[in-house]
Design a protein around this motif. Structure first.
Motif, PDB file in Angstrom:
ATOM      1  N   GLY A   1       0.965  -1.159   0.039  1.00  9.47           N
ATOM      2  CA  GLY A   1      -0.243   0.075  -0.142  1.00  9.47           C
ATOM      3  C   GLY A   1       0.772   1.317  -0.353  1.00  9.47           C
ATOM      4  N   ILE A   2       2.534   1.287  -0.012  1.00  8.23           N
ATOM      5  CA  ILE A   2       2.577   2.532  -0.001  1.00  8.23           C
ATOM      6  C   ILE A   2       3.489   2.358  -1.163  1.00  8.23           C
ATOM      7  CG2 ILE A   2       5.138   3.700   1.224  1.00  8.23           C
ATOM      8  CD1 ILE A   2       4.385   1.550   4.248  1.00  8.23           C
ATOM      9  N   PRO A   3       3.386   3.781  -2.019  1.00  8.91           N
ATOM     10  CA  PRO A   3       4.564   4.136  -3.195  1.00  8.91           C
ATOM     11  C   PRO A   3       5.533   4.230  -3.115  1.00  8.91           C
ATOM     12  CG  PRO A   3       2.857   5.740  -2.650  1.00  8.91           C
ATOM     13  CD  PRO A   3       2.720   4.593  -1.749  1.00  8.91           C
ATOM     14  N   ILE A   4       6.759   3.854  -3.829  1.00  3.76           N
ATOM     15  CA  ILE A   4       7.697   3.916  -4.108  1.00  3.76           C
ATOM     16  C   ILE A   4       7.817   5.532  -3.644  1.00  3.76           C
ATOM     17  CG2 ILE A   4      10.005   3.915  -4.861  1.00  3.76           C
ATOM     18  CD1 ILE A   4       9.386   1.500  -6.004  1.00  3.76           C
ATOM     19  N   HIS A   5       7.948   6.422  -4.495  1.00  3.73           N
ATOM     20  CA  HIS A   5       8.087   8.094  -4.600  1.00  3.73           C
ATOM     21  C   HIS A   5       7.223   8.380  -3.048  1.00  3.73           C
ATOM     22  CE1 HIS A   5       3.468   9.855  -3.742  1.00  3.73           C
ATOM     23  NE2 HIS A   5       3.224   8.200  -4.598  1.00  3.73           N
ATOM     24  N   GLU A   6       6.295   7.705  -2.047  1.00  2.00           N
ATOM     25  CA  GLU A   6       6.632   8.261  -0.524  1.00  2.00           C
ATOM     26  C   GLU A   6       8.077   7.679   0.219  1.00  2.00           C
ATOM     27  OE1 GLU A   6       3.485   7.251   1.267  1.00  2.00           O
ATOM     28  OE2 GLU A   6       1.893   7.565  -0.173  1.00  2.00           O
ATOM     29  N   VAL A   7       9.072   6.911   0.113  1.00  2.00           N
ATOM     30  CA  VAL A   7      10.143   6.525   0.300  1.00  2.00           C
ATOM     31  C   VAL A   7      11.506   6.859  -0.687  1.00  2.00           C
ATOM     32  CG1 VAL A   7      11.086   4.568   1.622  1.00  2.00           C
ATOM     33  CG2 VAL A   7       8.417   4.433   1.541  1.00  2.00           C
ATOM     34  N   MET A   8      11.012   6.984  -1.674  1.00  2.00           N
ATOM     35  CA  MET A   8      12.717   7.130  -1.771  1.00  2.00           C
ATOM     36  C   MET A   8      12.976   8.431  -1.751  1.00  2.00           C
ATOM     37  SD  MET A   8      11.206   8.528  -6.109  1.00  2.00           S
ATOM     38  CE  MET A   8      11.182   9.918  -5.751  1.00  2.00           C
ATOM     39  N   ARG A   9      14.656   8.120  -2.331  1.00  2.00           N
ATOM     40  CA  ARG A   9      15.500   9.868  -2.019  1.00  2.00           C
ATOM     41  C   ARG A   9      15.355  10.243  -3.418  1.00  2.00           C
ATOM     42  NH1 ARG A   9      19.226   8.950   2.256  1.00  2.00           N
ATOM     43  NH2 ARG A   9      18.421   6.758   3.019  1.00  2.00           N
ATOM     44  N   ALA A  10      15.138  11.899  -3.491  1.00  2.00           N
ATOM     45  CA  ALA A  10      14.741  12.702  -4.644  1.00  2.00           C
ATOM     46  C   ALA A  10      16.957  12.949  -5.170  1.00  2.00           C
ATOM     47  CB  ALA A  10      13.740  12.997  -5.158  1.00  2.00           C
ATOM     48  N   ASP A  11      16.678  13.936  -4.061  1.00  2.00           N
ATOM     49  CA  ASP A  11      18.162  14.347  -4.483  1.00  2.00           C
ATOM     50  C   ASP A  11      19.105  13.184  -3.899  1.00  2.00           C
ATOM     51  OD1 ASP A  11      19.798  16.476  -3.808  1.00  2.00           O
ATOM     52  OD2 ASP A  11      19.809  16.738  -2.261  1.00  2.00           O
ATOM     53  N   VAL A  12      19.329  12.762  -5.415  1.00  2.00           N
ATOM     54  CA  VAL A  12      20.628  11.650  -5.339  1.00  2.00           C
ATOM     55  C   VAL A  12      21.908  12.359  -6.347  1.00  2.00           C
ATOM     56  CG1 VAL A  12      21.253   9.277  -6.585  1.00  2.00           C
ATOM     57  CG2 VAL A  12      19.294  10.014  -4.704  1.00  2.00           C
ATOM     58  N   ALA A  13      22.295  12.153  -5.296  1.00  2.00           N
ATOM     59  CA  ALA A  13      24.025  12.295  -6.552  1.00  2.00           C
ATOM     60  C   ALA A  13      24.057  11.666  -7.532  1.00  2.00           C
ATOM     61  CB  ALA A  13      25.096  12.393  -5.655  1.00  2.00           C
ATOM     62  N   MET A  14      24.002  12.156  -8.917  1.00  2.00           N
ATOM     63  CA  MET A  14      24.247  11.305 -10.220  1.00  2.00           C
ATOM     64  C   MET A  14      26.289  11.297 -10.872  1.00  2.00           C
ATOM     65  SD  MET A  14      20.485  12.320 -11.512  1.00  2.00           S
ATOM     66  CE  MET A  14      21.179  13.718 -10.720  1.00  2.00           C
ATOM     67  N   ALA A  15      25.665   9.983 -12.069  1.00  2.00           N
ATOM     68  CA  ALA A  15      26.840  10.660 -12.404  1.00  2.00           C
ATOM     69  C   ALA A  15      26.716  11.052 -14.050  1.00  2.00           C
ATOM     70  CB  ALA A  15      28.018   9.314 -12.558  1.00  2.00           C
ATOM     71  N   THR A  16      26.960  11.217 -15.543  1.00  2.00           N
ATOM     72  CA  THR A  16      27.594  11.020 -15.911  1.00  2.00           C
ATOM     73  C   THR A  16      27.707  10.077 -16.836  1.00  2.00           C
ATOM     74  OG1 THR A  16      28.721  13.054 -16.828  1.00  2.00           O
ATOM     75  CG2 THR A  16      27.239  13.409 -16.708  1.00  2.00           C
ATOM     76  N   PRO A  17      27.534  10.078 -18.874  1.00  2.00           N
ATOM     77  CA  PRO A  17      28.333   8.652 -18.393  1.00  2.00           C
ATOM     78  C   PRO A  17      29.848   9.083 -19.196  1.00  2.00           C
ATOM     79  CG  PRO A  17      26.625   8.709 -19.826  1.00  2.00           C
ATOM     80  CD  PRO A  17      26.615  10.017 -19.162  1.00  2.00           C
ATOM     81  N   GLU A  18      30.048  10.195 -19.166  1.00  2.67           N
ATOM     82  CA  GLU A  18      31.609  10.431 -19.527  1.00  2.67           C
ATOM     83  C   GLU A  18      32.380  11.457 -18.435  1.00  2.67           C
ATOM     84  OE1 GLU A  18      32.543   9.782 -22.599  1.00  2.67           O
ATOM     85  OE2 GLU A  18      30.471   9.168 -22.869  1.00  2.67           O
ATOM     86  N   LEU A  19      31.535  11.276 -17.511  1.00  2.00           N
ATOM     87  CA  LEU A  19      32.470  11.563 -16.304  1.00  2.00           C
ATOM     88  C   LEU A  19      34.128  10.661 -15.771  1.00  2.00           C
ATOM     89  CD1 LEU A  19      32.187  12.535 -13.249  1.00  2.00           C
ATOM     90  CD2 LEU A  19      31.289  10.706 -12.038  1.00  2.00           C
TER      91      LEU A  19
END
Length: 158
Positions: free
Chosen positions: A76-94
């Motif tokens: 009964g709990i959608p992922i968007h309620e628990v997930m982290r939205a402020d996440v460090a990311m990389a690009t393929p060329e990093l």
């Protein structure tokens, strides 16, 4: 120079932000993964759900709740309620070294790899361990090639 693209996993398991925590738990268990990228309906990267996030959202086993009840709660709990939205990311060329430094210094377990807003891969600490093993194998193979059959080293005597 090695880049994130050279090491990232491109065969990604990702869920939508509207999927339930139960679906996330099952996906993680089946694939034996601890990091689950989350995308929206258009396939844009929107967040990350980790095994630790799932544990934090679960009811303690000390509460004496059976598995079926826990699954009902997760369902009964959608992922968007628990997930982290402020996440460090990389690009393929990093550069790969920079990605490794981010994982190490920030104590992250993974970096989602995003290009033009779309998830294209994931880079995990396990990818670097695999790379380390490959490099150790290559070094050992190179050492054996360099050996001239002398009687002084252990490799020659084996």
């Amino acid at each position: 120079m090695l880049t994130t693209r050279d090491l990232m996993t491109e065969d990604i398991i990702a869920l939508r932000d509207s999927d339930s925590l139960l679906e996330a738990q099952k996906a993680m268990e089946q694939a034996r993964i601890r990091h689950l990228p989350i995308v929206d309906a258009a396939g844009a990267f929107v967040g990350l759900l980790t095994h630790r996030d799932l544990l934090a959202a679960s009811v303690s086993r000390l509460a004496d709740i059976d598995q079926a009840t826990q699954e009902e709660i997760y369902g009964g709990i959608p992922i968007h309620e628990v997930m982290r939205a402020d996440v460090a990311m990389a690009t393929p060329e990093l550069p790969l070294r920079q990605a490794a430094e981010v994982l190490l210094t920030q104590k992250y377990g993974c970096l989602p790899v995003v290009e033009s807003g779309k998830l294209v891969g994931i880079l995990t600490a396990s990818d670097f361990i695999r790379l380390s093993l490959d490099l150790m194998d290559a070094l050992e193979a190179n050492e054996k090639l360099d050996c001239q059959g002398c009687q002084d080293c252990q490799d020659c005597q084996d």
